[in-house]
Design an enzyme around this catalytic site. Structure first.
Site, mmCIF file in Angstrom:
data_model
loop_
_atom_site.group_PDB
_atom_site.id
_atom_site.type_symbol
_atom_site.label_atom_id
_atom_site.label_comp_id
_atom_site.label_asym_id
_atom_site.label_seq_id
_atom_site.Cartn_x
_atom_site.Cartn_y
_atom_site.Cartn_z
ATOM 1 N N SER A 160 -4.503 -25.835 -1.688
ATOM 2 C CA SER A 160 -5.718 -25.224 -1.146
ATOM 3 C C SER A 160 -6.662 -24.647 -2.189
ATOM 4 C CB SER A 160 -5.345 -24.129 -0.139
ATOM 5 O OG SER A 160 -4.884 -24.710 1.054
ATOM 6 N N LYS A 201 -10.218 -25.729 -1.909
ATOM 7 C CA LYS A 201 -11.233 -25.130 -1.039
ATOM 8 C C LYS A 201 -12.352 -24.414 -1.785
ATOM 9 C CE LYS A 201 -8.117 -25.029 2.881
ATOM 10 N NZ LYS A 201 -6.822 -24.528 3.268
ATOM 11 N N SER A 228 -7.675 -19.473 4.370
ATOM 12 C CA SER A 228 -7.347 -20.841 3.964
ATOM 13 C C SER A 228 -7.080 -21.748 5.164
ATOM 14 C CB SER A 228 -6.127 -20.835 3.024
ATOM 15 O OG SER A 228 -6.064 -22.031 2.287
#
Length: 412
Positions: free
Chosen positions: A62, A65, A117
């Site tokens: 993640s 992101k 997230s």
């Protein structure tokens, strides 16, 4: 730079000590890191201060992101209404929990993305900005290429493990740090990116005011060290625990990127590695004023021969030379603006200076022609360059010029 060059001079910076550090005094680099790949970067210059397998390609989870967020800020409107698709709704945990057809403002989805997230929020953002996940991935890869990231490849906007005919969803610690540098400093939306990243808790509703949500920031680094300004965690089975974060303290802006930093049950490894690398940067590096060598005086003694150029003495016979100037020197004036140049250097390292120039030029030469550069070196590696130019145009000594000069001398 040029095919035919010469190193004019090499010496130590006056800002460093006269003697090299002894082995006893030599600063020890961080060791015992848990991360498979790790990088400490000076965010102001983009220079890598420490790396462990920094160029090794690995899944990034993640931490992806941060790219999703910055592209949404650059290409979207925070007041855009985003609709949840079937694809978004069916994303795996961690997710916001939207239902198909639900409408949420883009600004709210960005907090969902960065604080919690949420994978479904990432897909909603991607489909809205890029038209589809695939279209958004193309935008991500184009941005990565523009930042000089040659070993980064995006497939998903949320960082879930994936692969296609071109390879796996992956990056390197060096390039992840480079992307973070862009997000917190170089992008026109850096200020908004930081504002979202630093928010502790955020409440919002969907556009119909039916569903209410609360997002809590899971970036423990923000409270772990004074000056922490941004960060993004990540985990997948392939990537392990990952992290990218930034801190600004004592005029230093540092970025840490970690990939493969342990697997369950070692969730805390990334915080230990982050603290160790940041503390190393704060304790072991200092700024030196690389302009205090008074380079302009040194350049005053340098001249480059100009083949077939008008002689310096203005006569038909004689040799032609041109002086060398720094590119930033307005109208060729020697200024002290170089004193404002700073370089972050480890306390036991020495800055070396060398001037690399073309051996000769060929007339005619245009004003402000680039003829070489000043190089600042650490351990033999060039860490900063300053372009050198000629000040004035130099005319070619040809038949026409000689005839004109002969007439002028006769008249005089």
């Amino acid at each position: 730079m040029v095919n035919e060059t010469r190193v004019y001079t090499t010496r130590k910076s006056e800002n460093t000590k006269e003697t090299e550090a002894s082995e006893k005094d030599k600063i020890q680099e961080p060791h015992g890191l848990y991360a498979q790949s790790a990088v400490l970067m000076d965010a102001k210059s983009g220079r890598i201060l420490f790396e462990k397998n920094g160029g090794q390609k690995r899944a990034m989870a993640s931490t992806t992101k941060i790219m999703t967020c910055i592209l949404a800020l650059e290409y979207g409107d925070l007041d855009d209404v985003v609709t949840a698709s079937t694809n978004a709704v069916n994303q795996p945990k961690v997710r916001l929990g939207v239902v198909e057809g639900e409408k949420i403002l883009l600004r709210d989805l960005l907090y969902s993305l960065m604080l919690e997230s949420h994978n479904d929020a990432a897909v909603m953002i991607a489909e809205h900005i890029g038209g589809s996940v695939e279209g958004f991935a193309d935008m991500m890869n184009q941005k990565a290429q523009s930042l000089g990231c040659k070993n980064t490849y995006f497939i998903t906007p949320n960082g879930l493990d994936a692969s296609d005919k071109n390879g796996g969803h992956q990056t390197t610690a060096e390039e992840l740090a480079q992307i973070m540098k862009y997000c917190i400093q170089d992008s026109e939306q850096a200020k908004q990116f930081l504002a979202i990243s630093q928010t502790e808790i955020y409440h919002f509703e969907d556009c119909s005011h039916v569903y209410k949500y609360t997002c809590n920031n899971h970036n423990a680094f923000l409270k772990m060290m004074e000056g922490a300004i941004a960060g993004k965690t990540g985990f997948t089975g392939e990537a392990g625990y990952c992290y990218v974060g930034a801190l600004e303290q004592n005029n230093k802006k540092l970025i840490v990127a970690l990939l493969g930093c342990g697997w369950p049950n070692n969730k805390g490894y990334k915080w230990q590695d982050t603290r160790k690398l940041i503390q190393y940067g704060l304790d072991s590096f200092e700024y030196v004023m690389i302009g205090k060598e008074n380079i302009s005086k040194e350049l005053a003694d340098i001249k480059i021969p100009v083949v077939n150029g008008v002689p310096d003495n203005g006569k038909i016979s004689g040799k032609s030379y041109t002086k060398v100037w720094m590119k930033y020197m307005e109208d060729g004036e020697n200024t002290d603006s170089a004193e404002l140049e700073q370089l972050l250097v480890r306390k036991d390292q020495k800055v070396h200076l060398q001037i690399v120039l073309k051996k000769q030029l060929y007339a005619p030469v245009e004003a402000k022609t680039e003829v070489g550069e000043i190089q600042y070196l650490l351990d033999g590696n060039v860490v900063k360059r300053q372009t050198l130019i000629v000040k004035n145009a130099i005319e070619r000594r040809n038949y026409k010029w000689c005839a004109r000069k002969t007439v002028e001398n006769f008249l005089l």
